[in-house]
Write a protein that holds these residues in place. Structure first.
Motif, PDB file in Angstrom:
ATOM      1  N   ARG A  25       0.825  -1.219   0.000  1.00 17.44           N
ATOM      2  CA  ARG A  25       0.000   0.000   0.000  1.00 17.44           C
ATOM      3  C   ARG A  25       0.856   1.264   0.000  1.00 17.44           C
ATOM      4  NH1 ARG A  25      -2.421  -1.836   5.038  1.00 17.44           N
ATOM      5  NH2 ARG A  25      -1.404   0.047   5.778  1.00 17.44           N
ATOM      6  N   TYR A  28       1.024   4.161  -2.459  1.00 16.70           N
ATOM      7  CA  TYR A  28      -0.247   4.840  -2.741  1.00 16.70           C
ATOM      8  C   TYR A  28      -0.667   5.757  -1.586  1.00 16.70           C
ATOM      9  CZ  TYR A  28      -0.715   1.054  -6.185  1.00 16.70           C
ATOM     10  OH  TYR A  28      -0.515   0.186  -7.213  1.00 16.70           O
ATOM     11  N   VAL A  43      -5.956  -0.803  -0.998  1.00 16.42           N
ATOM     12  CA  VAL A  43      -5.848  -0.206  -2.339  1.00 16.42           C
ATOM     13  C   VAL A  43      -6.501  -1.168  -3.311  1.00 16.42           C
ATOM     14  CG1 VAL A  43      -4.270   0.568  -4.160  1.00 16.42           C
ATOM     15  CG2 VAL A  43      -3.659   0.918  -1.745  1.00 16.42           C
ATOM     16  N   VAL A  87      -8.230   3.434  -1.338  1.00 16.67           N
ATOM     17  CA  VAL A  87      -7.606   4.107  -2.485  1.00 16.67           C
ATOM     18  C   VAL A  87      -8.013   3.353  -3.748  1.00 16.67           C
ATOM     19  CG1 VAL A  87      -5.434   4.655  -3.658  1.00 16.67           C
ATOM     20  CG2 VAL A  87      -5.659   5.061  -1.198  1.00 16.67           C
ATOM     21  N   SER A  89      -7.209   3.034  -7.347  1.00 16.45           N
ATOM     22  CA  SER A  89      -6.185   3.379  -8.335  1.00 16.45           C
ATOM     23  C   SER A  89      -6.723   3.120  -9.739  1.00 16.45           C
ATOM     24  CB  SER A  89      -4.922   2.546  -8.104  1.00 16.45           C
ATOM     25  OG  SER A  89      -4.057   2.718  -9.211  1.00 16.45           O
TER      26      SER A  89
END
Ligand code: 2HG
Ligand code: ZN
Length: 454
Positions: A25, A28, A43, A87, A89
């Motif tokens: 992680r 990020y 993530v 998160v 992405s």
């Protein structure tokens, strides 16, 4: 306790694309400057729009806030978790469609890097109008979401001006698609332009249709030494009025060039140390070196100059400007205040701002540089504690006093939200909050970014 959301998301994107281990992680969770970081719940890296929709729906059901993230080159803390968010992405959405050579347009996924887009446009005989130093990592989705500007705004505008169509996942997981996009299209609210610059708070941009510009084959760059910014702006004005091919007009100062020299090993650009450096680039279908040299020769304020035509020479001159950010970062964790002023107040701002910073925090080290052609200066300040905001506050008040904006091209993120009322009225902020509530009633998407919690 097992996290039920992890299992759901694994079912959507596959085990390998839900990152829960701290070391996976980490990349990020921290921004490029190291000023902003927070722990993510996990993530998730979907592969396509349908998966993004399913992820957003699953997060909504679990009440899990989402921080959308592209190349994570943002500078205002808007693309990293503040604590406990998912998160999301978008980097795997990296498909570039074929260039539409008739219209001069291309559709690309949110995760396409700017460098990859430039290359695709170039191979098709076109160019993309926006360029910036972090081109190898910055992604198109992030650049749309922050309405990124860069070094060619004076000629082509920022991301808003390139945006012809979009596809996005809304907070309820539904998909809105206006692709391929039309040059003329007056059918109601322009949601694409609303998402552009919304910093991931109103929807997750998954793909966009972008305008391309003609590829210019001949370029000339001039690096100029001038006594001060006032003189530099005179030179920029002279070039701008004489040469429609002017594509970039940048300014920086010895404080920054010294750092670039220190951290890159580049030689000093000139024998003497001027008060201000200006870099201009003209690009056209034919060589305009002669015209540029003539315009510059008529400028009495220029004390030294270097002209470059070949690509390596141009890159060498640009390095003094483009390598500011990394050189500042090598010195410490800067506060980054990306501000814009009316052009006729920019020199006054530059003359006053260092003193304003010194008065606020004695010993703080300002490094200024930026896009002189559009009134945008990047006020970087070294030597401040992460959460000591006295210098930030003083600079933003000076900006407001001179009629400028506290964010030119980096956005508000969490870094500047406290100062939003300086340059936006109560009514204006209320309208923004109403839009946020309408599109994201549960406050799922990038909570706390742009608008502080009520
Ligand atoms: C640039 O113009 C970027 O190079 C980054 O907007 C600015 O590092 C900065 O403050
Ligand atoms: Zn910039």
């Amino acid at each position: 306790m097992p996290d039920a959301l992890v299992e759901t998301l694994r079912g959507i994107v596959g085990d390998d694309h839900v990152l829960t281990e701290a070391d996976l992680r980490a990349g990020y969770e921290s921004d490029w400057t190291r000023r902003y970081h927070g722990e993510a719940r996990l993530v998730v890296r979907p592969a396509d729009t349908q998966q993004v929709g399913a992820v957003v729906r699953a997060c909504g059901k679990a009440g899990a806030a989402i921080v959308p993230q592209g190349g994570n080159t943002g500078l205002v803390g808007g693309s990293v978790p503040r604590g406990g968010e998912v998160v999301l992405s978008l980097r795997r959405l990296d498909n570039i469609g074929p260039v539409d050579a008739i219209a001069g347009e291309v559709t690309c996924g949110a995760g396409v890097t700017l460098a990859a887009l430039h290359q695709a446009a170039r191979e098709a005989g076109w160019a993309f109008g926006v360029d910036l130093a972090s081109r190898d990592s910055a992604t198109i989705g992030g650049m749309v979401s922050t309405n990124a500007g860069g070094v060619r705004v004076i000629r082509y505008g920022g991301m808003r001006r390139q945006l012809l169509g979009f596809e996005a996942v809304l907070a309820d997981g539904s998909v809105v698609r206006r692709l391929p996009g039309l040059v003329k299209d007056n059918t109601g609210y322009d949601l694409g332009q609303l998402l552009c610059g919304a910093e991931g708070t109103l929807g997750v941009v998954t793909a966009v249709r972008l305008k391309l510009v003609p590829a210019q084959t001949r370029r000339v760059v001039a690096l100029l030494a001038v006594p001060d910014l006032r003189e530099g702006l005179q030179v920029v004005a002279a070039v701008r009025s004489a040469m429609p091919s002017l594509e970039a007009a940048e300014a920086f100062f010895p404080e920054g060039v010294d750092l670039v020299i220190k951290h890159t090993g580049l030689p000093a650009p000139f024998a003497t140390r001027p008060g201000c450096f200006v870099l201009v680039e003209c690009a056209a279908q034919r060589d305009e070196t002669g015209e540029l040299a003539e315009v510059l020769a008529a400028q009495p304020g220029i004390v030294d100059s270097a002209l470059a035509v070949d690509a390596p020479d141009r890159a060498r001159l640009w390095a003094y400007r483009e390598r500011h950010t990394e050189s500042i970062n090598a010195e410490g964790v800067p506060h980054k205040l990306d501000v814009t002023l009316p052009l006729d107040r920019l020199a006054e701002f530059e003359q006053r701002v260092r003193q304003v910073i010194a008065d606020a925090v004695p010993g703080a080290r300002p490094v200024l540089f930026g896009h002189a052609g559009d009134g945008n200066l990047h006020v970087n300040i070294l030597g401040l504690e992460t959460d000591d905001e006295r210098a930030d506050d003083a600079v933003f008040h000076l900006v407001a006093e001179l009629g400028g904006s506290i964010s030119a091209e980096h956005g508000i993120g969490i870094a500047k939200r406290a100062w939003l009322p300086l340059t936006r009225s109560r009514e204006d902020i209320a309208a923004m909050r109403a839009i946020k509530r309408a599109l994201d009633p549960a406050g799922l998407l990038n909570p706390g970014v742009i608008l502080p919690p009520e």
